[in-house]
Enzyme design. Structure first.
Site, PDB file in Angstrom:
ATOM      1  N   GLN A 238     -25.931  -1.508   8.759  1.00 23.27           N
ATOM      2  CA  GLN A 238     -26.703  -2.012   9.889  1.00 23.27           C
ATOM      3  C   GLN A 238     -27.927  -2.804   9.416  1.00 23.27           C
ATOM      4  O   GLN A 238     -28.616  -3.401  10.234  1.00 23.27           O
ATOM      5  CB  GLN A 238     -27.176  -0.832  10.767  1.00 23.27           C
ATOM      6  CG  GLN A 238     -26.035  -0.034  11.377  1.00 23.27           C
ATOM      7  CD  GLN A 238     -26.479   1.174  12.179  1.00 23.27           C
ATOM      8  OE1 GLN A 238     -25.880   2.223  12.084  1.00 23.27           O
ATOM      9  NE2 GLN A 238     -27.530   1.040  13.002  1.00 23.27           N
TER      10      GLN A 238
ATOM     11  N   ARG B 227     -28.095   6.943  17.973  1.00 20.70           N
ATOM     12  CA  ARG B 227     -28.371   6.280  19.247  1.00 20.70           C
ATOM     13  C   ARG B 227     -29.604   6.881  19.916  1.00 20.70           C
ATOM     14  O   ARG B 227     -29.525   7.382  21.033  1.00 20.70           O
ATOM     15  CB  ARG B 227     -27.150   6.392  20.153  1.00 20.70           C
ATOM     16  CG  ARG B 227     -26.886   5.085  20.865  1.00 20.70           C
ATOM     17  CD  ARG B 227     -25.583   4.983  21.550  1.00 20.70           C
ATOM     18  NE  ARG B 227     -25.564   3.725  22.280  1.00 20.70           N
ATOM     19  CZ  ARG B 227     -24.532   3.242  22.916  1.00 20.70           C
ATOM     20  NH1 ARG B 227     -23.403   3.893  22.929  1.00 20.70           N
ATOM     21  NH2 ARG B 227     -24.605   2.098  23.541  1.00 20.70           N
ATOM     22  N   CYS B 228     -30.712   6.837  19.211  1.00 23.73           N
ATOM     23  CA  CYS B 228     -31.877   7.587  19.685  1.00 23.73           C
ATOM     24  C   CYS B 228     -33.213   7.008  19.291  1.00 23.73           C
ATOM     25  O   CYS B 228     -34.238   7.616  19.584  1.00 23.73           O
ATOM     26  CB  CYS B 228     -31.832   8.984  19.113  1.00 23.73           C
ATOM     27  SG  CYS B 228     -32.115   8.930  17.350  1.00 23.73           S
TER      28      CYS B 228
ATOM     29  N   GLU C 289     -29.802   2.264  23.424  1.00 28.26           N
ATOM     30  CA  GLU C 289     -29.756   3.715  23.244  1.00 28.26           C
ATOM     31  C   GLU C 289     -30.138   4.497  24.492  1.00 28.26           C
ATOM     32  O   GLU C 289     -29.967   5.715  24.529  1.00 28.26           O
ATOM     33  CB  GLU C 289     -30.707   4.103  22.099  1.00 28.26           C
ATOM     34  CG  GLU C 289     -30.302   3.509  20.773  1.00 28.26           C
ATOM     35  CD  GLU C 289     -31.442   3.487  19.771  1.00 28.26           C
ATOM     36  OE1 GLU C 289     -32.489   2.880  20.093  1.00 28.26           O
ATOM     37  OE2 GLU C 289     -31.294   4.056  18.701  1.00 28.26           O
TER      38      GLU C 289
HETATM   39  N1  MCN Z   1     -29.538  -6.620  26.145  1.00 29.91           N
HETATM   40  C1  MCN Z   1     -29.700  -7.441  27.247  1.00 29.91           C
HETATM   41  N2  MCN Z   1     -30.865  -7.380  27.976  1.00 29.91           N
HETATM   42  C2  MCN Z   1     -31.862  -6.525  27.632  1.00 29.91           C
HETATM   43  C3  MCN Z   1     -31.700  -5.672  26.520  1.00 29.91           C
HETATM   44  C4  MCN Z   1     -30.514  -5.765  25.779  1.00 29.91           C
HETATM   45  O1  MCN Z   1     -28.782  -8.192  27.569  1.00 29.91           O
HETATM   46  N3  MCN Z   1     -33.004  -6.479  28.315  1.00 29.91           N
HETATM   47  C5  MCN Z   1     -28.325  -6.724  25.310  1.00 29.91           C
HETATM   48  C6  MCN Z   1     -28.698  -7.286  23.954  1.00 29.91           C
HETATM   49  O2  MCN Z   1     -28.794  -8.643  23.943  1.00 29.91           O
HETATM   50  C7  MCN Z   1     -27.600  -6.730  23.071  1.00 29.91           C
HETATM   51  C8  MCN Z   1     -27.354  -5.363  23.696  1.00 29.91           C
HETATM   52  O3  MCN Z   1     -27.804  -5.447  25.050  1.00 29.91           O
HETATM   53  O4  MCN Z   1     -26.466  -7.535  23.128  1.00 29.91           O
HETATM   54  C9  MCN Z   1     -28.147  -4.250  22.987  1.00 29.91           C
HETATM   55  O5  MCN Z   1     -29.431  -4.721  22.755  1.00 29.91           O
HETATM   56  P1  MCN Z   1     -30.669  -3.839  22.222  1.00 29.91           P
HETATM   57  O6  MCN Z   1     -31.061  -2.869  23.233  1.00 29.91           O
HETATM   58  O7  MCN Z   1     -31.674  -4.786  21.715  1.00 29.91           O
HETATM   59  O8  MCN Z   1     -30.087  -2.993  21.001  1.00 29.91           O
HETATM   60  P2  MCN Z   1     -29.560  -3.525  19.575  1.00 29.91           P
HETATM   61  O9  MCN Z   1     -28.836  -4.770  19.747  1.00 29.91           O
HETATM   62  O10 MCN Z   1     -30.666  -3.449  18.593  1.00 29.91           O
HETATM   63  O11 MCN Z   1     -28.483  -2.431  19.256  1.00 29.91           O
HETATM   64  C10 MCN Z   1     -28.835  -1.196  18.693  1.00 29.91           C
HETATM   65  C11 MCN Z   1     -28.467  -0.043  19.598  1.00 29.91           C
HETATM   66  C12 MCN Z   1     -28.469   1.203  18.798  1.00 29.91           C
HETATM   67  S1  MCN Z   1     -29.861   1.571  17.927  1.00 29.91           S
HETATM   68  C13 MCN Z   1     -27.360   2.000  18.704  1.00 29.91           C
HETATM   69  S2  MCN Z   1     -27.492   3.428  17.846  1.00 29.91           S
HETATM   70  C14 MCN Z   1     -26.136   1.597  19.319  1.00 29.91           C
HETATM   71  C15 MCN Z   1     -26.324   0.689  20.467  1.00 29.91           C
HETATM   72  O12 MCN Z   1     -27.191  -0.296  20.187  1.00 29.91           O
HETATM   73  N4  MCN Z   1     -25.064   1.380  18.531  1.00 29.91           N
HETATM   74  C16 MCN Z   1     -23.975   0.725  19.078  1.00 29.91           C
HETATM   75  N5  MCN Z   1     -25.201   0.309  21.111  1.00 29.91           N
HETATM   76  C17 MCN Z   1     -24.025   0.211  20.407  1.00 29.91           C
HETATM   77  N6  MCN Z   1     -22.940  -0.393  20.960  1.00 29.91           N
HETATM   78  C18 MCN Z   1     -21.827  -0.544  20.213  1.00 29.91           C
HETATM   79  N7  MCN Z   1     -20.762  -1.136  20.781  1.00 29.91           N
HETATM   80  N8  MCN Z   1     -21.755  -0.125  18.913  1.00 29.91           N
HETATM   81  C19 MCN Z   1     -22.788   0.493  18.333  1.00 29.91           C
HETATM   82  O13 MCN Z   1     -22.717   0.882  17.069  1.00 29.91           O
HETATM   83 CU1  CUM Z   2     -31.082   5.605  16.907  1.00 29.07          CU
HETATM   84  S1  CUM Z   2     -29.253   5.232  16.090  1.00 29.07           S
HETATM   85 MO1  CUM Z   2     -29.446   3.308  16.300  1.00 29.07          MO
HETATM   86  O1  CUM Z   2     -31.098   3.386  15.793  1.00 29.07           O
HETATM   87  O2  CUM Z   2     -28.730   2.597  15.056  1.00 29.07           O
END
Ligand code: MCN
Ligand code: CUM
Length: 788
Positions: free
Chosen positions: A222, A372-373, A742
């Site tokens: 990641q 996921r936290c 998360e």
């Molecule tokens: N998004 C959006 N509008 C927002 C916020 C987010 O459209 N206001 C969209 C983003 O553009 C992105 C998705 O939602 O495409 C997730 O965005 P974000 O909340 O920024 O999280 P990350 O992209 O940093 O993803 C990490 C988060 C984590 S930490 C875990 S754990 C997790 C999760 O995402 N692991 C996943 N969701 C997952 N989903 C899949 N399919 N696989 C994982 O491993």
């Molecule tokens: Cu909290 S699990 Mo995610 O941070 O990859």
């Protein structure tokens, strides 16, 4: 939110279909095990059957006799290069391969290198290891008792199994508030060890090219850049410099936090490739993944909450024992050994709080990763949401009304919490009200009362959580010293198409789509014309990776900032083309026009072409920008979930009748993707609430090491999720967006647990630890004399 772009452009707010899906649904993704290189060798790992044992002897002779086996690698071999130990992300040390003793069941003991995967596995099966078993320390409470066997004998001055003590908040003020409180409640809450169980297990292919001295590693990570730097720091002494290391993170089949750490298999594969000059592949099987990779949670919590007679909450006090296994391999920002656990005051306006956490070593796999936290936020949310529910029931108040009364009010934002966080924005009452209206809360309460009269067990559970995501401001957030900014680099091609590269790495979240939408929103270039790339350290700008829902808050912000830098230059070029002053132009996505004469205009595509063919004298050619974004604050998404359960008095089974999730992640980039994230997240919240747990017997044998014992919910066990949202933009994020990846996993377990306790409170049940399995509930019902 009003949409600024057309569906064809597909900026923010459009539910455009995921660009990555055509390759995924046709089975054409490239996952690490799809990568095959000429002359590739395979690695398999011999693992310990004991939780704690001295290694007396490793005899490779039978393995070496297996056709195709080339070498058996032991800790002694790695010790020659000082590679038998490696640092963890929390600056502890972890064995790559043991020299003296093993510390948990399924720990790596030796590795077999062979010409095929099957030969490697056959070889691993016949490596003979002689062990001298030692007493295993399984319970972290016992681990800290005087006289407990000291596990980390490798640390010269270590005389016990205590890793660290960490505390936060104002102890005196909290104690005072408790002394003055009219009502207090106290509960022991255990949040068990669980495992992310992503569809794809971990693995890598290490390829050291002896000719140019370059190491390329395809790896399920990641955080590719951070891994590259860690590799350079750890293996610099054997000649691996950072410019000669390339980490490629291909398509990933789920990360969820479990693909942040460096696992021993990666290091062994790299060492084997450097020594042989051949590509070496290592792919875990499912049981190795479940038994030996980093675990999450394992928090033994004692929480206390104080209130006035009228139900005004005043203070929170928490003591926690964290079981980290034999080494602290948590994936936290370095300054926070308990992650962001101190967001545990949640959505409530508490005047005082104090939290203490102690880490302990046990004979278990390294624990403490996020699942996921966003770094221990699930533990924090579960604790406060359970405690608030217990207090409401104790006072005989409705849990929804009780929450409404104690919420931080909209006008209090930005809000400084008792534990020092500055919440950016929120409207907690709005989200809860929407959830209550959506499920028909008052009607459900009436139904519950009727059913209770008939002896039926129905419960309604609420979780009004606040998260903290988007690490983070570099003032406080770093990993091994590397500041937690993130990056975006954009290049606009002459024909108006673009490529954008990021320091993050999608594992299923849909970044290829949503990042393109951010650019489309800002630049007006259709999302379909924008190529998004992540995960190759030779091409992407440096960033800290995807976890802690930080991609949107940090790299998403970088995308907006880089786009705006491009627009600054684009405006000058447009002014040059239209022969007016830059100030005389108005901009709407994709178009500059002359103030007062809207017909005189240039599109972003016209400007892009001019940037290479007709740019103003004295200006550099090209249209590119990069941003390394250091967020001024984290983002605080929130939500209110309501769960309705019926409990079967014959079997103890908890049936989720309804589950409504109202989320607020500020402005939304792609509503469909957000809904998908919430659906998946809810199922991953259901999992630990009702099914998943990895426990150990007194000898340290793992009790959840395969999918026979580790119950991952399938579509059959998953209820129909109902979702909705409110929008409270983040005031400091350039797009007003907050993270969401998360939220549902963080918020869901408490709603389910609260529903179960709500169904049973009148019987004298105050708390049930997750996972709330039928045998656990049935035993409770039997104690209360209400089984059928
Ligand atoms: N998004 C959006 N509008 C927002 C916020 C987010 O459209 N206001 C969209 C983003 O553009 C992105 C998705 O939602 O495409 C997730 O965005 P974000 O909340 O920024 O999280 P990350 O992209 O940093 O993803 C990490 C988060 C984590 S930490 C875990 S754990 C997790 C999760 O995402 N692991 C996943 N969701 C997952 N989903 C899949 N399919 N696989 C994982 O491993
Ligand atoms: Cu909290 S699990 Mo995610 O941070 O990859």
């Amino acid at each position: 939110m009003t949409l600024r772009t057309s569906p064809e452009v597909g900026g923010m707010g459009h539910s455009i279909k995921r660009k990555e899906d055509p390759r995924f649904i046709r089975g054409k993704g490239t996952y690490v095990d799809d990568v095959v290189l000429p002359g590739m060798l395979y690695l398999d790992i011999v693992r310990s059957p004991h939780a704690h044992a001295k290694i007396v002897k490793i005899d490779p002779s039978k393995a070496m006799a297996v056709p195709g086996v080339l070498a058996v690698i032991t800790g002694q071999d790695l010790a020659k290069y000082n590679l038998h130990w490696m640092p963890t992300l929390m600056s502890d040390t972890q064995m790559v391969l043991p020299v003296e003793k093993v510390m948990y069941q399924a720990q790596e003991v030796a590795a077999v290198l062979a010409t095929s995967r099957y030969a490697a596995a056959d070889g691993a099966a016949v490596v003979e290891v002689e062990y001298d078993p030692l007493p295993a320390v399984v319970d972290p409470h016992k681990a800290l008792e005087p006289g407990a066997p000291v596990l980390r004998t490798d640390k010269k001055d270590k005389k016990d199994n205590h890793i660290w003590h960490w505390e936060w908040g104002d102890r005196a003020a909290t104690d005072r508030a408790f002394a003055e409180a009219d009502v207090t409640v106290k509960e022991k809450i255990y949040i068990p060890r669980i495992h992310v169980a992503s569809i794809e297990t971990c693995g890598c292919i290490a390829h050291f090219d002896k000719v140019d001295g370059k190491l390329t590693v395809w790896m399920t990570t990641q955080a590719p850049h951070a891994i590259r730097t860690v590799f350079a720091l750890v293996a610099g002494h054997v000649g691996l410099a950072e410019h000669k290391i390339r980490i490629i993170s291909p398509d990933i089949g789920g990360g969820f936090g479990g693909k942040v750490p460096v696992y021993p298999g990666y290091v062994i594969a790299v060492a084997a490739s450097v020594l042989t000059g051949k590509p070496v592949k290592w792919i875990e099987d499912r049981m190795e993944n479940l038994q030996a990779d980093s675990f999450a949670r394992d928090y033994h919590i004692t929480a206390e909450l104080a209130a006035k007679k009228d139900g005004t909450l005043t203070a929170l006090r928490i003591k926690t024992l964290a079981d980290h296994g034999y080494t602290d391999a948590a994936a936290n920002p370095s300054k926070f050994p308990a992650g962001l656990f101190h967001v545990c005051t949640g959505s409530y306006d508490l005047k005082a709080a104090h939290v203490e956490v102690d880490g302990a070593y046990t004979n278990k796999p390294p624990g403490g990763i996020a699942y996921r936290c966003s770094f221990r936020v699930t533990e924090a949310v579960h604790t406060i949401e359970r405690m608030v529910d217990i207090m409401a029931h104790q006072l005989g108040q409705d849990p929804a009304e009780f929450r409404m009364k104690n919420f931080i009010r909209p006008e209090q934002f930005p809000y400084k919490s008792a534990l020092g966080w500055e919440y950016d924005s929120g409207n907690y009452g709005g989200a809860l009200q929407k959830a209550m209206d959506g499920v028909g809360y008052a009607e459900l309460r009436r139904e519950q009362a009727e059913k209770r009269n008939r002896g039926e067990l129905m419960g309604i559970g609420i979780s009004s959580f606040t998260e903290i995501v988007g690490a983070g401001p570099s003032k406080h957030f770093d990993i091994l010293g590397i500041k937690m900014f993130d990056s975006c680099e954009i290049r606009i091609h002459p024909t108006g198409k673009a490529i954008a590269r990021f320091g993050t790495k999608s594992q299923g979240q849909g970044h290829e789509t949503t990042y393109a939408q951010i650019l489309a929103e800002e630049l007006g270039i259709p999302a379909a014309d924008i190529q998004v790339e992540e995960g190759d350290t030779d091409t992407a700008p440096y960033g800290l990776g995807t976890y802690a829902s930080r991609s949107t808050p940090v790299a998403g912000a970088a995308a907006a900032v880089a786009s705006r830098k491009i627009l600054d230059k684009a405006r000058k070029i447009a002014a040059h083309l239209l022969e007016v002053a830059a100030e005389d132009l108005v901009y709407e996505p994709g178009k500059f026009s002359v103030k007062g004469s809207p017909n005189r205009s240039k599109t972003i595509q016209d400007v892009a072409f001019a940037a290479y063919t007709n740019h103003p004298q004295g200006m550099e050619a090209g249209l590119e920008a990069v941003s390394y974004y250091d967020p001024p604050n984290l983002t605080y998404p929130f939500g209110s979930y309501i769960c309705v359960v019926d409990i079967d008095k014959g079997t103890g089974e908890v049936k989720i009748r309804r589950f409504l999730a109202i989320d607020d992640c500020g402005n939304i980039i792609n509503p469909m993707i957000v809904q998908g994230q919430v659906h998946g997240g809810l199922t991953m919240g259901l999992a630990p609430a009702l099914f998943e747990e990895i426990s150990y017997d007194e000898f340290g044998n793992v009790q959840g090491g395969s999918f026979i014992d580790y119950l991952v919910p399938t579509a059959v066990e998953t209820p129909k999720w109902e979702t909705g949202h409110t929008v409270t933009p983040s005031p400091h994020h350039p797009l007003g967006a907050k993270g969401v990846g998360e939220s549902a996993t963080v918020g869901a377990p408490a709603a389910i647990a609260n529903a179960v306790v709500d169904a049973l409170w009148h019987l004298g049940v105050r708390h049930v630890d997750i996972p709330i399995t039928p045998p656990k509930v049935w035993k409770l019902l039997r104690e209360k004399g209400v089984t059928e």
